[in-house]
Design an enzyme around this catalytic site. Structure first.
Site, short mmCIF file in Angstrom:
data_model
loop_
_atom_site.label_atom_id
_atom_site.label_comp_id
_atom_site.label_asym_id
_atom_site.label_seq_id
_atom_site.Cartn_x
_atom_site.Cartn_y
_atom_site.Cartn_z
N SER A 100 64.82 -112.19 -50.44
CA SER A 100 64.17 -111.86 -51.70
C SER A 100 65.45 -112.11 -52.79
O SER A 100 66.55 -111.60 -52.43
CB SER A 100 63.56 -110.96 -51.96
N TYR A 144 60.71 -101.85 -50.75
CA TYR A 144 60.80 -103.48 -50.60
C TYR A 144 62.34 -103.76 -50.58
O TYR A 144 62.70 -104.52 -49.80
CB TYR A 144 59.84 -103.88 -51.67
P1 NAD Z 1 51.75 -113.50 -49.16
O1 NAD Z 1 51.19 -112.06 -49.31
O2 NAD Z 1 50.92 -114.71 -49.48
O3 NAD Z 1 52.52 -113.70 -47.71
C1 NAD Z 1 52.98 -112.60 -46.88
C2 NAD Z 1 52.24 -112.95 -45.44
O4 NAD Z 1 52.69 -111.93 -44.49
C3 NAD Z 1 50.50 -113.01 -45.45
O5 NAD Z 1 50.23 -114.19 -44.79
C4 NAD Z 1 50.30 -111.59 -44.60
O6 NAD Z 1 49.15 -111.81 -43.82
C5 NAD Z 1 51.45 -111.82 -43.73
N1 NAD Z 1 51.84 -110.46 -42.99
C6 NAD Z 1 51.73 -109.07 -43.54
N2 NAD Z 1 51.94 -108.35 -42.61
C7 NAD Z 1 52.18 -108.78 -41.29
C8 NAD Z 1 52.66 -108.55 -40.05
N3 NAD Z 1 52.66 -107.30 -39.93
N4 NAD Z 1 52.67 -109.28 -39.07
C9 NAD Z 1 52.37 -110.67 -39.47
N5 NAD Z 1 52.36 -111.19 -40.67
C10 NAD Z 1 52.09 -110.13 -41.67
O7 NAD Z 1 53.08 -113.47 -50.21
P2 NAD Z 1 54.41 -114.38 -50.26
O8 NAD Z 1 54.93 -114.33 -51.43
O9 NAD Z 1 54.02 -115.81 -49.48
O10 NAD Z 1 55.44 -113.75 -48.96
C11 NAD Z 1 56.04 -114.36 -48.21
C12 NAD Z 1 57.50 -113.62 -48.03
O11 NAD Z 1 58.37 -114.14 -48.94
C13 NAD Z 1 57.64 -111.98 -48.05
O12 NAD Z 1 58.74 -111.84 -47.01
C14 NAD Z 1 58.04 -111.86 -49.29
O13 NAD Z 1 58.82 -110.52 -49.35
C15 NAD Z 1 58.81 -113.17 -49.55
N6 NAD Z 1 59.02 -113.21 -51.25
C16 NAD Z 1 58.26 -113.74 -51.97
C17 NAD Z 1 58.29 -113.86 -53.27
C18 NAD Z 1 57.26 -114.11 -54.36
O14 NAD Z 1 57.63 -114.28 -55.44
N7 NAD Z 1 56.47 -114.68 -53.77
C19 NAD Z 1 59.62 -113.60 -53.81
C20 NAD Z 1 60.69 -113.28 -52.83
C21 NAD Z 1 60.48 -112.72 -51.53
#
Ligand code: NAD
Length: 267
Positions: A152, A165
């Site tokens: 991130s 986080y």
């Molecule tokens: P999201 O909530 O759609 O995706 C997260 C996924 O992780 C979900 O599908 C959830 O079911 C899964 N998950 C949660 N706990 C789990 C576990 N114990 N085992 C397996 N799967 C698990 O959100 P996203 O934005 O798609 O996030 C994906 C990644 O991107 C994350 O690591 C998040 O920190 C990172 N991220 C997202 C953003 C953003 O702006 N959306 C920014 C920076 C980083």
């Protein structure tokens, strides 16, 4: 569109958001994809991703495992090797937030986020590396294996109210760099993607209302919120031989969020 032809990829947390878009992008480049999801209730969404890929002419299966549980991760890798023969690309994407003011943050909130966001990446990467070494080189890739850690912008930008986080993503940064250093002589490449604000369920409150969106855009010099496919495209490049000489780095895909936009005027 065949940059990953013949390769097997695992994307954790792939039933939604960035993981879903990444699974679809890897499959479009010819990879067979495991769509991981954590619990029984996420099975329906994972199946929908699998169907979308298979209907598009790709190959995908769904496997349930909580990435923070060693036995479940090991069982998932064993099943993947059984069905796809091996793993070539791991995308350590699963992640979550449990936000609280620091003084109110419970040990449970702290541990939960660290367990999934950091320990989950350790458990999956270790199994992937063991399998890369067992399998040996294959003609379809110059590297023995590729690991992509979903980090991130908060691996470098502090985030009040989200200390667990930010600490987990800061941890991912040196986790990624340390294993990249250790594994480079074995031709295993390890990199991170640092997304900025991407439109997914994790941050719905930050972009859903016009007021929230306006305030969010002040943090993004490129003046648009990211789409999950922006990250999927970056993941394809990091997984392919086009990035063969790239290891131990974070590719920020953030519309300039890490450019400290507050300093654009004055400062
Ligand atoms: P999201 O909530 O759609 O995706 C997260 C996924 O992780 C979900 O599908 C959830 O079911 C899964 N998950 C949660 N706990 C789990 C576990 N114990 N085992 C397996 N799967 C698990 O959100 P996203 O934005 O798609 O996030 C994906 C990644 O991107 C994350 O690591 C998040 O920190 C990172 N991220 C997202 C953003 C953003 O702006 N959306 C920014 C920076 C980083």
């Amino acid at each position: 569109m065949d940059r990953l032809k013949g390769q097997a990829a695992l994307v954790t947390g792939a039933s939604s958001g960035i993981g879903k878009a990444t699974a679809i992008a890897l499959a479009r480049e010819g990879a067979k994809v495991v769509v991981n999801h954590p619990v029984a209730v996420t099975a329906k969404d994972a199946d929908a991703v699998v169907n979308e890929i298979n209907n598009d002419g790709g190959t995908a299966i769904a496997l349930q495992a909580d990435v923070s549980k060693e036995n479940e991760v090991q069982a998932m890798f064993a099943e993947m090797v059984k069905q796809f023969g091996t793993i070539d690309v791991l995308v350590n994407n699963a992640g979550l937030q449990r936000d609280a003011a620091f003084k109110d943050m419970t040990l449970e909130q702290w541990k939960f986020v660290l367990d999934v966001n950091l320990t989950g990446q350790f458990l999956c990467a270790r199994e992937a590396v063991r399998e890369f070494l067992r399998r040996g080189f294959q003609p379809y890739s110059k590297s023995l294996g590729k690991i992509i850690c979903m980090s991130s912008v908060h691996e470098v930008i502090p985030w009040a109210g989200h200390v667990n986080y930010a600490a987990s993503k800061g941890g991912v940064m040196l986790f990624m760099k340390s294993i990249a250093q250790e594994l480079a002589p074995m031709k295993i490449r390890v990199n991170s993607i640092g997304p900025g604000a991407i439109k997914t369920p994790i941050n719905r409150s930050a972009w859903e209302s016009p007021e929230a969106l306006k305030s969010l855009l002040t943090l993004i010099p490129y003046e648009r919120v990211g789409e999950p496919s922006d990250i999927g495209n970056a993941a394809v490049w990091l997984a392919s031989d086009e990035s063969e000489y790239v290891t131990g780095t974070t590719l920020f895909v953030d519309g300039g969020m890490t450019l400290y936009p507050g300093f654009a005027t004055g400062g």
